[in-house]
Design a protein around this motif. Structure first.
Motif, PDB file in Angstrom:
ATOM      1  N   ILE A  31     -35.789 -63.707  40.079  1.00  0.00           N
ATOM      2  CA  ILE A  31     -37.013 -64.215  40.697  1.00  0.00           C
ATOM      3  C   ILE A  31     -37.037 -63.868  42.178  1.00  0.00           C
ATOM      4  O   ILE A  31     -38.035 -63.385  42.711  1.00  0.00           O
ATOM      5  N   PHE A  32     -35.885 -64.071  42.833  1.00  0.00           N
ATOM      6  CA  PHE A  32     -35.833 -63.793  44.271  1.00  0.00           C
ATOM      7  C   PHE A  32     -35.816 -62.298  44.556  1.00  0.00           C
ATOM      8  O   PHE A  32     -36.389 -61.837  45.529  1.00  0.00           O
ATOM      9  N   LEU A  33     -35.124 -61.554  43.711  1.00  0.00           N
ATOM     10  CA  LEU A  33     -34.983 -60.118  43.952  1.00  0.00           C
ATOM     11  C   LEU A  33     -35.492 -59.341  42.738  1.00  0.00           C
ATOM     12  O   LEU A  33     -34.708 -58.811  41.965  1.00  0.00           O
ATOM     13  N   PRO A  34     -36.801 -59.288  42.578  1.00  0.00           N
ATOM     14  CA  PRO A  34     -37.345 -58.696  41.347  1.00  0.00           C
ATOM     15  C   PRO A  34     -37.024 -57.208  41.198  1.00  0.00           C
ATOM     16  O   PRO A  34     -36.916 -56.718  40.083  1.00  0.00           O
ATOM     17  N   ASP A  35     -36.838 -56.494  42.324  1.00  0.00           N
ATOM     18  CA  ASP A  35     -36.582 -55.052  42.213  1.00  0.00           C
ATOM     19  C   ASP A  35     -35.111 -54.759  42.024  1.00  0.00           C
ATOM     20  O   ASP A  35     -34.715 -53.615  41.849  1.00  0.00           O
ATOM     21  N   PHE A  36     -34.322 -55.797  42.084  1.00  0.00           N
ATOM     22  CA  PHE A  36     -32.883 -55.630  42.126  1.00  0.00           C
ATOM     23  C   PHE A  36     -32.340 -55.948  40.753  1.00  0.00           C
ATOM     24  O   PHE A  36     -32.012 -57.081  40.447  1.00  0.00           O
ATOM     25  N   ARG A  37     -32.281 -54.927  39.877  1.00  0.00           N
ATOM     26  CA  ARG A  37     -31.952 -55.216  38.484  1.00  0.00           C
ATOM     27  C   ARG A  37     -30.481 -54.906  38.226  1.00  0.00           C
ATOM     28  O   ARG A  37     -30.071 -53.758  38.265  1.00  0.00           O
ATOM     29  N   ILE A  38     -29.715 -55.942  37.983  1.00  0.00           N
ATOM     30  CA  ILE A  38     -28.329 -55.726  37.588  1.00  0.00           C
ATOM     31  C   ILE A  38     -28.191 -56.171  36.153  1.00  0.00           C
ATOM     32  O   ILE A  38     -28.894 -57.083  35.701  1.00  0.00           O
ATOM     33  N   ASP A  39     -27.294 -55.518  35.477  1.00  0.00           N
ATOM     34  CA  ASP A  39     -27.019 -55.854  34.093  1.00  0.00           C
ATOM     35  C   ASP A  39     -26.709 -57.340  33.936  1.00  0.00           C
ATOM     36  O   ASP A  39     -26.029 -57.941  34.759  1.00  0.00           O
TER      37      ASP A  39
END
Lengths: 251, 395
Positions: free
Chosen positions: B251-259
């Protein structure tokens, strides 16, 4: 400080003061130690003698004054301190051997990791030292398996393995059972004959009389008597020295 | 000898089982009553348990879902990759056991015994063969490693490298080729549980040591950071940390996709590190000041003093606490089931949800509990062995 003074004196202490919080434990200690000199330091407990020799390898910091060891002044520079500690060996009252390492590893730890000595070389040097302190047959044992006297001899070998220029002894025999005191003192006598510079805190007055070139008496953080053994025992100048001697020699 | 003397003094003294019974169970009237009551309860409970386990339970749910339990949704045609990893670890374990002997040898022998035991279980025949093979392979590498002290550093590096290798083997890359990617969402079961546990254990161990040293640092910034980290993390439940990592982070870092699995690993590691640090701190406090002084008097630097003198002693004294923590961390990995990962417990829940296996919760959960117990129990046995070995060495 000119070079020839540093050449003659391996340790120079100039008006050294130390406080533990508000407690003023060293109150202006000024003295010099020559190369090869054997100095016994004595005094009542709490007189600051132990703190004093611990300032020489910077196990204790001091707040005022100056100490120069082998031409290097002690300061806050870590590299400087590590270099001085390499040149100053120390033997503790409670041995402080490393209990997780065997005798040989205790002795070779410093040379291998600090001096980067080759492992095989360090090992054979350590065995030689163990021979010298008379326990070459115990090299594979752990400190916990040795008697107090043997442990202290290993501790002396550990300090010698760094090839120090000065050896500090902080009451090396006072934690030992009486029958083991002599085996440690014998090693120290041999070391003294070999020409090592030694500063020894001890209450073994017979040993002091025999080995010391000078005896320093500490009280309340100051040197109040500094004399050759004969003069120290037969003709002490200070009232407190006389009192101390009468107590320690007649107990 | 003393027994003989007692017998002479008391010629009618009872011996053998009767004496044991009287001394331990019936030495006075209330202990006698307690014994009878306890025996009654033990009988009732074990009779019911026995009847249920052997006559009432429907155990067919276990063999039918064994693959799910072990590896989750990992594609069957890629199973060989898991086996490669197993064989790689068996090889390393065998070699290490051969070189170092002692506890590692015992551990290797236990592993061999376990895989032989598993080979008896009703897996598919290929699995059983592979298990048998692993046991033989381990023994062979053990014989190979015997006395090869020169290989020590190579083998240590092998262990270090085994982590990334495992990840690469299991995860793979690309669409096709030799190692097509297997999305971590398909990892599951015991495989996932073991991966989560070993990664968070391996990562939190060094981090915990650093944090413990940080807490004792003389630099205020370092010790302040360490203390607040430890206190904050210890004040938060693990479930909260896991929820934060799964739900709040995106939610806070929507572009930050970690597995998802990596986020769970990070959460577990962050959590475990704080506890590890406190355990290590306890050990550090037990090392006498004289040890620091002796090391410093030799001219050793701070880091050498710590690595060579202080930490070996500190860690050795807290091995039981550390292993205890690792065991609970291993069990705590089951909390990831709550955030939707299919670890051993997650798989158990999904099997129960399957209409084919309706009403078999007890069997499924019991089986999962059994696996958790087996792993935890072996960990605690190993820890006990380590303690004994160190105790003997130290005398």
């Amino acid at each position: 400080m000119s070079n020839n003074i540093s050449d003659e004196f391996i340790v120079i202490c100039d008006d050294v003061h130390k406080w533990f919080g508000k407690l003023h434990v060293l109150r202006g200690v000024t003295t010099r130690f020559k190369k090869g000199e054997k100095v016994v330091i004595c005094g009542p407990s709490g007189s600051g003698k132990s703190t004093f020799i611990r300032t020489i390898n910077r196990l204790e910091e001091y707040q005022q004054g100056k100490i120069i060891v082998n031409g290097t002044e002690l300061n806050r520079d870590v590299k400087n301190i590590e270099k001085i500690r390499e040149e100053v060996g120390m033997v503790f009252q409670h041995f402080n051997l490393f209990p997780h390492l065997n005798v040989l590893q205790n002795i070779t730890l410093g040379p291998i990791w600090r001096k980067k000595t080759d492992k095989e070389e360090a090992r054979s040097a350590a065995l030689e030292l163990l021979e010298r302190v008379g326990i070459s047959d115990q090299s594979d044992k752990f400190p916990g398996q040795l008697s107090g006297g043997q442990q202290q001899r290993v501790a002396i070998a550990r300090a010698l393995a760094m090839q120090p220029k000065i050896m500090l002894f902080d009451e090396p025999t006072s934690a030992l059972d009486p029958e083991m005191i002599n085996e440690v003192l014998d090693v120290m006598r041999e070391l003294a004959r070999s020409g090592m510079t030694m500063l020894i805190i001890t209450h073994e007055m017979g040993f002091a009389r025999e080995v010391a070139d000078r005896i320093i008496f500490f009280d309340e953080g100051q040197i109040i008597e500094d004399a050759e053994p004969e003069a120290f025992f037969n003709n002490p100048q200070n009232e407190r020295t006389r009192l101390f001697l009468s107590r320690i020699l007649h107990h | 000898m003393s027994n003989e003397m007692i017998r002479q003094g008391h010629p009618r003294e009872m011996t053998g089982p009767l004496k044991w019974l009287r001394d331990n169970l019936f030495n006075n009237w209330y202990n006698g009553i307690l014994t009878v009551i306890s025996l009654f309860f033990i009988f009732v409970v074990s009779k019911a348990g026995f009847t249920w386990i052997f006559f009432e339970a429907s155990w067919e749910v276990i063999p039918a879902n064994l693959n799910l339990f072990m590896t989750g949704m990992y594609p069957p045609e890629e199973k060989w990759r898991i086996w490669t990893v197993v064989y790689m670890l068996a090889f390393l374990a065998g070699i290490s056991a051969g070189i170092w002997g002692g506890i590692i040898l015992r551990f290797a022998l236990i592993s061999t015994a376990v895989s032989l035991l598993l080979a008896v279980l009703p897996f598919e025949s290929i699995t059983r063969l592979l298990l048998l093979g692993a046991a033989i392979f381990l023994t062979a590498s053990l014989l190979l490693g015997r006395g090869r002290t020169g290989w020590r550093s190579v083998v240590l590096w092998g262990w270090v490298l085994s982590f990334p290798l495992t990840v690469i083997m299991l995860r793979g890359f690309g669409e096709s080729g030799v190692l097509p990617a297997v999305m971590t969402t398909r990892w599951g079961g015991l495989l996932l549980t073991l991966i989560l546990a070993s990664v968070s254990i391996a990562a939190s161990f060094p981090l915990g040591i650093l944090l413990a040293l940080g807490r004792r640092s003389r630099l205020p910034a370092v010790s302040w950071f360490s203390i607040s980290y430890i206190e904050v993390v210890r004040g938060i439940p693990l479930v909260t940390i896991l929820f934060m990592s799964q739900i709040m982070l995106p939610i806070f870092l929507p572009d930050f996709r970690i597995d998802k699995i990596i986020r769970a690993m990070i959460g577990l590691t962050l959590f475990s590190t704080a506890y590890m640090a406190e355990n290590v701190r306890g050990g550090l406090q037990g090392v006498p000041r004289g040890q620091y002084e002796a090391a410093e008097a030799l001219g050793l630097s701070y880091s050498l003093t710590m690595v060579l003198v202080i930490l070996p002693q500190a860690l050795r004294s807290v091995i039981p606490a550390i292993v205890g923590h690792f065991i609970s961390l291993f069990k705590d990995t089951s909390l990831v089931a709550i955030i939707g990962l299919l670890d051993l417990l997650g798989i158990a829940r999904s099997i129960i949800a399957n209409p084919d296996w309706l009403g078999l919760q007890t069997e499924v959960y019991l089986f999962a509990a059994f696996i958790y117990f087996m792993v935890s129990y072996s960990m605690s046995r190993v820890s006990r062995r380590i303690e004994l070995a160190l105790g003997i060495e130290r005398k």
